[in-house]
Design a protein around this motif. Structure first.
Motif, PDB file in Angstrom:
ATOM      1  N   UNK A 310       0.848  -1.192   0.000  1.00 47.80           N
ATOM      2  CA  UNK A 310       0.000   0.000   0.000  1.00 47.80           C
ATOM      3  C   UNK A 310       0.881   1.238   0.000  1.00 47.80           C
ATOM      4  N   UNK A 311       0.742   2.059  -1.039  1.00 46.96           N
ATOM      5  CA  UNK A 311       1.559   3.263  -1.172  1.00 46.96           C
ATOM      6  C   UNK A 311       1.024   4.358  -0.254  1.00 46.96           C
ATOM      7  N   UNK A 312       1.922   5.158   0.302  1.00 45.95           N
ATOM      8  CA  UNK A 312       1.511   6.240   1.199  1.00 45.95           C
ATOM      9  C   UNK A 312       2.656   7.222   1.364  1.00 45.95           C
ATOM     10  N   UNK A 313       2.304   8.493   1.526  1.00 46.16           N
ATOM     11  CA  UNK A 313       3.326   9.500   1.818  1.00 46.16           C
ATOM     12  C   UNK A 313       3.946   9.267   3.192  1.00 46.16           C
ATOM     13  N   UNK A 314       3.271   8.492   4.032  1.00 49.30           N
ATOM     14  CA  UNK A 314       3.769   8.232   5.375  1.00 49.30           C
ATOM     15  C   UNK A 314       4.610   6.959   5.452  1.00 49.30           C
ATOM     16  N   UNK A 315       4.869   6.347   4.306  1.00 53.37           N
ATOM     17  CA  UNK A 315       5.704   5.149   4.264  1.00 53.37           C
ATOM     18  C   UNK A 315       7.173   5.543   4.438  1.00 53.37           C
ATOM     19  N   UNK A 316       7.873   4.879   5.339  1.00 49.52           N
ATOM     20  CA  UNK A 316       9.304   5.150   5.523  1.00 49.52           C
ATOM     21  C   UNK A 316      10.097   4.658   4.312  1.00 49.52           C
ATOM     22  N   UNK A 317      11.195   5.338   4.024  1.00 45.35           N
ATOM     23  CA  UNK A 317      12.101   4.895   2.975  1.00 45.35           C
ATOM     24  C   UNK A 317      11.558   5.036   1.571  1.00 45.35           C
ATOM     25  N   UNK A 318      10.755   6.083   1.322  1.00 49.02           N
ATOM     26  CA  UNK A 318      10.254   6.310  -0.034  1.00 49.02           C
ATOM     27  C   UNK A 318      11.423   6.564  -0.988  1.00 49.02           C
ATOM     28  N   UNK A 319      11.315   6.032  -2.186  1.00 48.80           N
ATOM     29  CA  UNK A 319      12.326   6.307  -3.198  1.00 48.80           C
ATOM     30  C   UNK A 319      12.130   7.710  -3.753  1.00 48.80           C
ATOM     31  N   UNK A 320      13.148   8.201  -4.449  1.00 51.76           N
ATOM     32  CA  UNK A 320      13.051   9.521  -5.062  1.00 51.76           C
ATOM     33  C   UNK A 320      11.888   9.578  -6.051  1.00 51.76           C
ATOM     34  N   UNK A 321      11.705   8.500  -6.796  1.00 50.13           N
ATOM     35  CA  UNK A 321      10.609   8.461  -7.768  1.00 50.13           C
ATOM     36  C   UNK A 321       9.256   8.492  -7.066  1.00 50.13           C
ATOM     37  N   UNK A 322       9.122   7.787  -5.964  1.00 45.91           N
ATOM     38  CA  UNK A 322       7.858   7.801  -5.225  1.00 45.91           C
ATOM     39  C   UNK A 322       7.562   9.185  -4.658  1.00 45.91           C
ATOM     40  N   UNK A 323       8.601   9.843  -4.151  1.00 42.34           N
ATOM     41  CA  UNK A 323       8.416  11.204  -3.638  1.00 42.34           C
ATOM     42  C   UNK A 323       7.916  12.124  -4.744  1.00 42.34           C
ATOM     43  N   UNK A 324       8.538  12.034  -5.907  1.00 44.24           N
ATOM     44  CA  UNK A 324       8.121  12.886  -7.030  1.00 44.24           C
ATOM     45  C   UNK A 324       6.687  12.578  -7.462  1.00 44.24           C
ATOM     46  N   UNK A 325       6.284  11.328  -7.430  1.00 46.10           N
ATOM     47  CA  UNK A 325       4.912  10.960  -7.794  1.00 46.10           C
ATOM     48  C   UNK A 325       3.917  11.577  -6.824  1.00 46.10           C
ATOM     49  N   UNK A 326       4.199  11.503  -5.541  1.00 45.70           N
ATOM     50  CA  UNK A 326       3.296  12.083  -4.548  1.00 45.70           C
ATOM     51  C   UNK A 326       3.256  13.609  -4.678  1.00 45.70           C
ATOM     52  N   UNK A 327       4.405  14.229  -4.915  1.00 46.07           N
ATOM     53  CA  UNK A 327       4.421  15.685  -5.090  1.00 46.07           C
ATOM     54  C   UNK A 327       3.588  16.090  -6.308  1.00 46.07           C
ATOM     55  N   UNK A 328       3.691  15.339  -7.392  1.00 47.39           N
ATOM     56  CA  UNK A 328       2.917  15.641  -8.585  1.00 47.39           C
ATOM     57  C   UNK A 328       1.423  15.513  -8.299  1.00 47.39           C
ATOM     58  N   UNK A 329       1.057  14.454  -7.589  1.00 48.28           N
ATOM     59  CA  UNK A 329      -0.368  14.249  -7.265  1.00 48.28           C
ATOM     60  C   UNK A 329      -0.902  15.362  -6.378  1.00 48.28           C
ATOM     61  N   UNK A 330      -0.132  15.783  -5.404  1.00 47.37           N
ATOM     62  CA  UNK A 330      -0.583  16.807  -4.451  1.00 47.37           C
ATOM     63  C   UNK A 330      -0.567  18.199  -5.063  1.00 47.37           C
ATOM     64  N   UNK A 331       0.147  18.380  -6.171  1.00 48.58           N
ATOM     65  CA  UNK A 331       0.238  19.702  -6.788  1.00 48.58           C
ATOM     66  C   UNK A 331      -0.875  19.941  -7.811  1.00 48.58           C
ATOM     67  N   UNK A 332      -1.682  18.937  -8.076  1.00 47.39           N
ATOM     68  CA  UNK A 332      -2.751  19.107  -9.093  1.00 47.39           C
ATOM     69  C   UNK A 332      -3.843  20.019  -8.576  1.00 47.39           C
TER      70      UNK A 332
END
Length: 332
Positions: A310-332
């Motif tokens: 289960x993907x989440x911004x609160x998951x420890x050890x997010x990869x750089x790509x995962x961080x960018x995906x969440x930032x893109x989603x939150x910036x819409x």
């Protein structure tokens, strides 16, 4: 005012720094960490020797030099109306600044001049190899501070910092992050140098206007640095700096332990102000509970009960790509 002493380490190495100090959340003085630097040796000889040293390494690139009038006693601050600043910035070379400081050394009340946080690689690249530290990766580059007698108003930096004092006299007064409410921060969106500063004076405390300042002063740490000493300042520790002498120099190293592509925490704080500050009190209290649980983990990992896929911004050890995906989603 009760004075708390900043611990002093006489012999520091990379292993000790990384394992005992780097994540301790406490300031530490590194005694004589840079006594072998040519700049420190020049400063110990005389202000003139340091001036010559700086001029030899100056590549002539003009940079911003802040200047405040003599009647302000070296305090770089806001103007009285808080609509701007009480100083002006001019484009000058490092050599011009050093010569000016020497020429005005005997003036009892000169203008205060300040070159702040300039990249050594940019304005004096030949000096960089002569500023070895050994506690940080080579990617953390030195920054130069040069001026005369002045005060740097109480502020905090977002990044970790090692400040190495080269010349003159420098006194740091430090406050832990838990003293923020006692230091009366100024506007977060309009600051003199890009970081929040305290509105309360330490030189002439006004306890009628800033009564909680007494509590801050009772929890203050003081570090008196001599040429060649270094000071580790953890992120978000408030620090006030009194600099005294005709030609002062400091070299500092900032670095951030967090991933470079995370959201800016200060912007997140301001967004939080818009999102929560104006809600009814009961809703604000409820959101406080959510923030404590999800962000500050007052009950441990907030998603430990969820499957690993289960993907989440609160998951420890997010990869750089995962961080960018969440930032893109939150910036819409």
């Amino acid at each position: 005012m009760s004075i708390l002493s900043v611990p002093v380490v006489n012999h520091i190495d990379r292993h000790t720094f990384d394992n005992d100090i780097r994540f301790s959340g406490q300031p530490v003085i590194f005694k004589n960490i840079a006594e072998h630097w040519p700049a420190v040796q020049a400063a110990k000889t005389s202000p003139d020797a340091l001036c010559s040293y700086l001029k030899r390494h100056d590549n002539g690139k003009p940079v911003g030099v802040a200047v405040c009038d003599a009647d302000l006693k070296g305090q770089f601050f806001y103007n009285d109306a808080l609509t701007g600043l009480n100083y002006k910035t001019f484009s000058q070379t490092l050599s011009y600044l050093a010569d000016w400081c020497i020429a005005n050394r005997y003036d009892a009340n000169p203008q205060a001049v300040y070159l702040q946080a300039q990249s050594v690689d940019l304005i004096a690249p030949g000096m960089s190899p002569a500023l070895p530290l050994g506690l940080l990766d080579a990617s953390v580059r030195p920054r130069l501070w040069v001026g005369n007698t002045l005060r740097t108003q109480t502020h905090f930096d977002y990044a970790a910092n090692i400040a190495v004092h080269v010349s003159g006299k420098k006194t740091f007064t430090l406050f832990a992050p838990d003293q923020t409410g006692n230091l009366y921060p100024g506007p977060l969106d309009r600051t003199p140098a890009g970081v929040p500063i305290s509105m309360a004076s330490l030189e002439a405390p006004d306890f009628d206007t800033f009564p909680r300042l007494r509590d801050a002063l009772d929890n203050a740490y003081v570090a008196e640095l001599e040429p060649g000493d270094g000071l580790f300042i953890p992120p978000l520790w408030w620090h006030h700096v009194q600099t005294t002498g005709p030609l002062n120099m400091l070299v500092n190293y900032w670095w951030n332990e967090a991933a470079a592509n995370l959201f800016n925490p200060m912007k997140a704080l301001e967004i939080a102000g818009l999102a929560y500050r104006h809600l009814p009190p009961t809703e604000r209290a409820a959101w406080r509970e959510l923030l404590e649980f999800f962000v500050f983990e007052d009950k441990g990992d907030p998603i430990a009960h969820l499957p690993d896929h289960v993907d989440s911004v609160f998951r420890s050890g997010l990869s750089s790509a995962q961080i960018d995906q969440h930032k893109s989603r939150l910036s819409r």
